[in-house]
Scaffold this motif. Structure first.
Motif, short mmCIF file in Angstrom:
data_model
loop_
_atom_site.label_atom_id
_atom_site.label_comp_id
_atom_site.label_asym_id
_atom_site.label_seq_id
_atom_site.Cartn_x
_atom_site.Cartn_y
_atom_site.Cartn_z
N ALA A 152 -26.18 41.46 -13.39
CA ALA A 152 -26.70 41.84 -14.71
C ALA A 152 -27.85 42.82 -14.58
O ALA A 152 -27.99 43.74 -15.39
N ILE A 153 -28.70 42.63 -13.56
CA ILE A 153 -29.79 43.59 -13.31
C ILE A 153 -29.20 44.96 -13.00
O ILE A 153 -29.64 45.98 -13.55
N PHE A 154 -28.19 44.99 -12.13
CA PHE A 154 -27.53 46.25 -11.81
C PHE A 154 -26.91 46.86 -13.06
O PHE A 154 -27.03 48.07 -13.30
N SER A 155 -26.27 46.03 -13.87
CA SER A 155 -25.61 46.52 -15.09
C SER A 155 -26.60 47.06 -16.10
O SER A 155 -26.31 48.02 -16.81
N ILE A 156 -27.79 46.44 -16.17
CA ILE A 156 -28.78 46.90 -17.14
C ILE A 156 -29.30 48.28 -16.76
O ILE A 156 -29.57 49.13 -17.62
N PHE A 157 -29.39 48.57 -15.47
CA PHE A 157 -29.79 49.91 -15.03
C PHE A 157 -28.65 50.90 -15.26
O PHE A 157 -28.90 52.06 -15.64
N LEU A 158 -27.43 50.46 -15.01
CA LEU A 158 -26.28 51.33 -15.24
C LEU A 158 -26.20 51.73 -16.71
O LEU A 158 -26.11 52.91 -17.06
N ILE A 342 -29.10 46.20 -24.74
CA ILE A 342 -29.09 45.84 -23.32
C ILE A 342 -30.20 44.86 -23.01
O ILE A 342 -30.00 43.86 -22.31
N VAL A 343 -31.40 45.14 -23.54
CA VAL A 343 -32.56 44.28 -23.28
C VAL A 343 -32.33 42.87 -23.81
O VAL A 343 -32.64 41.87 -23.15
N ILE A 344 -31.76 42.78 -25.00
CA ILE A 344 -31.51 41.47 -25.61
C ILE A 344 -30.37 40.75 -24.88
O ILE A 344 -30.40 39.51 -24.72
N ALA A 345 -29.38 41.49 -24.42
CA ALA A 345 -28.22 40.86 -23.78
C ALA A 345 -28.53 40.35 -22.38
O ALA A 345 -27.92 39.37 -21.94
N TYR A 346 -29.47 40.99 -21.70
CA TYR A 346 -29.70 40.65 -20.29
C TYR A 346 -29.98 39.17 -20.04
O TYR A 346 -29.35 38.56 -19.17
N PRO A 347 -30.95 38.54 -20.74
CA PRO A 347 -31.25 37.14 -20.42
C PRO A 347 -30.09 36.20 -20.69
O PRO A 347 -30.05 35.09 -20.17
N ILE A 348 -29.14 36.63 -21.50
CA ILE A 348 -27.95 35.82 -21.76
C ILE A 348 -26.87 36.14 -20.74
O ILE A 348 -26.26 35.24 -20.16
N ALA A 407 -28.46 49.93 -35.05
CA ALA A 407 -28.21 48.52 -34.75
C ALA A 407 -26.76 48.31 -34.31
O ALA A 407 -26.48 47.55 -33.37
N GLY A 408 -25.83 49.00 -34.98
CA GLY A 408 -24.43 48.91 -34.58
C GLY A 408 -24.20 49.45 -33.17
O GLY A 408 -23.44 48.87 -32.37
N TYR A 409 -24.88 50.55 -32.86
CA TYR A 409 -24.80 51.13 -31.51
C TYR A 409 -25.31 50.12 -30.48
O TYR A 409 -24.71 49.91 -29.42
N ALA A 410 -26.44 49.47 -30.78
CA ALA A 410 -27.01 48.49 -29.86
C ALA A 410 -26.06 47.31 -29.65
O ALA A 410 -25.92 46.80 -28.53
N MET A 411 -25.40 46.88 -30.72
CA MET A 411 -24.44 45.78 -30.61
C MET A 411 -23.28 46.16 -29.69
O MET A 411 -22.84 45.35 -28.86
N GLN A 412 -22.78 47.39 -29.82
CA GLN A 412 -21.68 47.82 -28.96
C GLN A 412 -22.13 47.94 -27.51
O GLN A 412 -21.43 47.48 -26.59
N VAL A 413 -23.28 48.52 -27.27
CA VAL A 413 -23.75 48.76 -25.91
C VAL A 413 -24.09 47.46 -25.19
O VAL A 413 -24.04 47.38 -23.96
N SER A 414 -24.43 46.41 -25.94
CA SER A 414 -24.74 45.12 -25.29
C SER A 414 -23.59 44.63 -24.44
O SER A 414 -23.79 43.92 -23.45
N ALA A 415 -22.37 45.03 -24.79
CA ALA A 415 -21.20 44.62 -24.02
C ALA A 415 -21.21 45.20 -22.61
O ALA A 415 -20.57 44.65 -21.71
N LEU A 416 -21.92 46.32 -22.41
CA LEU A 416 -21.99 46.92 -21.07
C LEU A 416 -22.83 46.09 -20.11
O LEU A 416 -22.87 46.38 -18.91
N VAL A 417 -23.53 45.08 -20.63
CA VAL A 417 -24.19 44.10 -19.78
C VAL A 417 -23.37 42.81 -19.74
O VAL A 417 -23.13 42.24 -18.68
N PHE A 418 -22.93 42.35 -20.91
CA PHE A 418 -22.17 41.11 -20.99
C PHE A 418 -20.90 41.15 -20.14
O PHE A 418 -20.66 40.26 -19.31
#
Length: 502
Positions: A152-158, A342-348, A407-418
Motif C-alpha cells: 500500500a505504501i508503494f501504491s500510494i507513491f505510484l 489516496i491519503v484516506i484509502a491508505y490506512p484502510i 470529490a468524485g475524482y478522489a473516490m475513483q483514484v482511491s481504488a488505485l490504493v485499494f
C-alpha cells in the motif's frame, strides 16, 4: 545467516532479516522512482493547451502523449523483469533509471510532436521497470504479514505521482512553460539515481521453495532457520536444517561489507546461468495468463487505472472552457484534490487488509494460510470508486461545483490504493517463488487495458456523451470487482488446479 546489527555487514544473508532501516531505505528508493515515473507520465495533461498551440495538434491527437507512454509503462516490464532475474534487480534498475534520465532530457529538447511522443515512450519504457520490480523487491524485503502494508505504501507513491505530478506541472507550466516541468523531472530523477547507487542493495536471494508453499509458510521456515542458528538448538526441524543449508549453498558468498556488496554485480540474479536463460525467463510470465487470480488482478487493476486516466484526460477539455476557465495551474490543483482519496484509502487499504487476512484465518480455525482471505477488502472500492465516476460526470455535464467533481475524482483514484494492495498481495503470497513473473504479466496487462481505454476516449466520448460513457465505465468496474466473490470461494481450489502451469 543470522541478521547483522553492525552496518559493515548489514546486507549479509536473507534480505527479510536485514536491519529495518536498510529495508526501509530500499523501499523509499523504489517508492521515489515509481512516483517520478508516474509524475513524468501524467503531469503533462495539465499542459495540453500549451502543447496544442506549440505543435498545432488537436486534443484528440494529444491523447497519444498519454496513451502510448501508459502502454510503455507496462510493456517495459516484459523486458526488465527477466533481465533482473538473470542479472539482479540492482543493476537492472540502475540501467533503467539512467535510460529514464536520458529520455527525459530528450523530452526537454523535443522539437516536434512526434519527437515528444517518442521520447515519452522511451522514458516510460525505462521508468516503468519499477512497476513490477518494486512489488518484487517488497516481497524480497518483508514478511508476509507486512505485504499488504508495504504494498500500500508503494501504491500510494505510484498513485501519488499520477495525482501530485499534474499539480506540480500545472504551476510550473503556467509560470515557465511545459519544458520546465521536464527539467524538474530530470533533476529529481538524477537525485534518485544517486540515492539508488548508495542505498539500494541487491535484494535477490535464492530460496528453496516447495510445491504449493505460500509466502507465510516460507517465512516460517526462514524464521526457524534464523532461530536455529542463533540459539544453536540440537534438535531443529528437519526441513529447516535442510532448507537453511540448501539456501546457503545456492547463493554466492557475501562480498564482505555493505559497500562491497553494492558494487558486486556478478552472479546476483535468481537465475544462476545468467543471460543464457533470458529467452526462457522472457516467456515464463505468459504461463500465468490462465491463472484466475493473476487474470483478475490484471483486469481489475487495469479498469481502475483506466478510469483514473479517463478523468485526467478529459478534465482539461472540460475545465478549460467556460464556465470554469481553468488555467494549467487550476487543472493541476484539481488533480491534486484526487490525492485525498489516496491519503484516506491508505490506512484502510494496507493495515486493514492485513488484519482481515489474519482475522479470517483465526475465524476459520484452519492451519493452512489462505492468501484469498484478503479479497473481502475489495468491497471498499466496489462501494466507493465507480460512484466517483458518476459524481464527476454528472457534476461537470451540468456545470456544477468543481469541488463535487474533485470529490468524485478522489473516490475513483482511491481504488488505485485499494485494488493493488489486495490483488498484488494475493499473488505474491500465493506464488512466492514465481510471483515476480506474475507481476510482469499484471503490470503489462493492466497498462494494456488502460491503453485501450485511453485510446478510445475521443471516439467513445463523441459517440456516447460524457454521462453515458462514465456510466458504462462504472458498470465495467462493478462487473469486474463482482468476480472477486467466486474467486474468494474457489481461489484455493483454482490455485491447486493451475499449479502445474507455473
Amino acid at each position: 545467516m543470522p541478521p547483522r546489527n553492525d552496518f559493515s555487514q548489514c546486507t549479509a544473508g536473507d534480505p527479510k532479516f536485514w536491519p529495518a532501516y536498510i529495508r526501509h531505505l530500499a523501499l523509499a528508493n523504489i517508492c521515489i522512482m515509481v512516483f517520478l515515473a508516474n509524475m513524468y507520465a501524467a503531469g503533462i495533461t495539465t499542459g495540453f493547451a500549451d502543447l496544442a498551440m506549440e505543435f498545432h495538434v488537436s486534443y484528440a491527437q494529444l491523447v497519444d502523449v498519454i496513451s502510448y507512454p501508459v502502454l510503455a509503462l507496462g510493456v517495459g516490464n516484459v523486458f526488465w523483469t527477466p533481465t533482473a532475474v538473470c542479472l539482479g534487480k540492482r543493476p537492472t534498475i540502475i540501467v533503467a533509471i539512467i535510460i529514464f534520465l536520458a529520455a527525459t532530457i530528450w523530452t526537454i529538447k523535443a522539437a516536434t510532436f512526434q519527437s515528444l511522443v517518442a521520447s515519452r515512450i522511451l522514458a516510460c519504457f525505462a521508468g516503468g521497470s519499477i512497476d513490477s520490480l518494486g512489488p518484487a523487491i517488497v516481497a524480497d524485503l518483508y514478511m508476509e504479514r507486512y505485504f499488504a502494508t508495504a504494498m500500500a505504501i508503494f501504491s500510494i507513491f505510484l498513485a501519488g505521482g499520477s495525482q501530485i505530478g499534474p499539480m506540480i506541472a500545472g504551476f510550473i507550466i503556467t509560470a515557465k512553460g511545459w519544458r520546465w516541468f521536464f527539467i524538474l523531472c530530470a533533476i529529481l530523477i538524477g537525485v534518485n539515481l544517486v540515492l539508488i547507487l548508495l542505498s539500494l542493495p541487491e535484494t535477490n536471494y535464492r530460496r528453496v521453495m516447495y510445491d504449493g508453499e505460500t509466502a507465510q509458510e516460507a517465512d516460517k521456515v526462514a524464521v526457524q532457520m534464523i532461530e536455529y542458528k542463533n540459539e544453536a538448538v540440537n534438535a531443529p526441524v528437519a526441513t529447516t536444517e535442510s532448507t537453511g543449508s540448501q539456501a546457503h549453498n545456492l547463493n554466492p558468498p557475501y562480498s564482505g561489507s555493505y559497500w562491497r556488496d553494492l558494487v558486486s554485480f556478478k552472479n546476483r540474479g535468481t537465475e544462476p546461468r545468467g543471460l543464457v536463460e533470458w529467452p526462457r525467463q522472457f516467456s515464463l510470465p505468459f504461463r500465468f495468463i490462465l491463472v484466475p487470480q493473476v487474470f483478475f488482478a490484471t483486469i481489475s487493476y487495469g479498469v481502475f487505472l483506466g478510469g483514473a486516466v479517463i478523468i485526467a484526460t478529459v478534465a482539461p477539455q472540460l475545465l478549460s472552457p467556460p464556465p470554469y476557465l481553468f488555467k494549467a495551474s487550476g487543472i493541476g490543483l484539481f488533480a491534486l484534490s484526487s490525492f485525498l482519496g489516496i491519503v484516506i484509502a491508505y490506512p484502510i487499504a494496507g493495515p486493514f487488509t492485513d488484519y482481515m487476512s489474519r482475522f479470517l484465518r483465526q475465524r476459520s480455525h484452519g492451519e493452512t494460510h489462505i492468501p484469498e482471505y484478503r479479497m473481502p477488502a475489495l468491497l471498499m472500492p466496489f462501494l466507493i470508486a465507480p460512484p466517483g465516476l458518476l459524481l464527476f460526470a454528472y457534476t461537470l455535464a451540468h456545470g456544477g461545483s468543481v469541488y463535487a467533481a474533485a470529490a468524485g475524482y478522489a473516490m475513483q483514484v482511491s481504488a488505485l490504493v485499494f485494488v493493488p494492495s489486495v490483488v498484488l498481495s494475493v499473488v505474491v503470497d500465493g506464488w512466492p517463488s514465481t510471483g515476480s513473473e506474475a507481476l510482469v504479466l499484471i503490470n503489462a496487462g493492466k497498462n494494456a487495458v488502460a491503453f485501450g481505454i485511453t485510446l478510445s476516449i475521443p471516439t467513445w466520448l463523441a459517440m456516447e456523451g460524457l454521462i453515458k460513457m462514465f456510466w458504462e465505465m462504472a458498470a465495467i468496474q462493478w462487473a469486474v470487482l463482482a468476480l472477486a466473490v467466486p474467486l474468494y470461494v474457489l481461489g484455493p481450489w483454482a490455485r491447486k488446479k493451475t499449479f502445474w502451469l507455473v
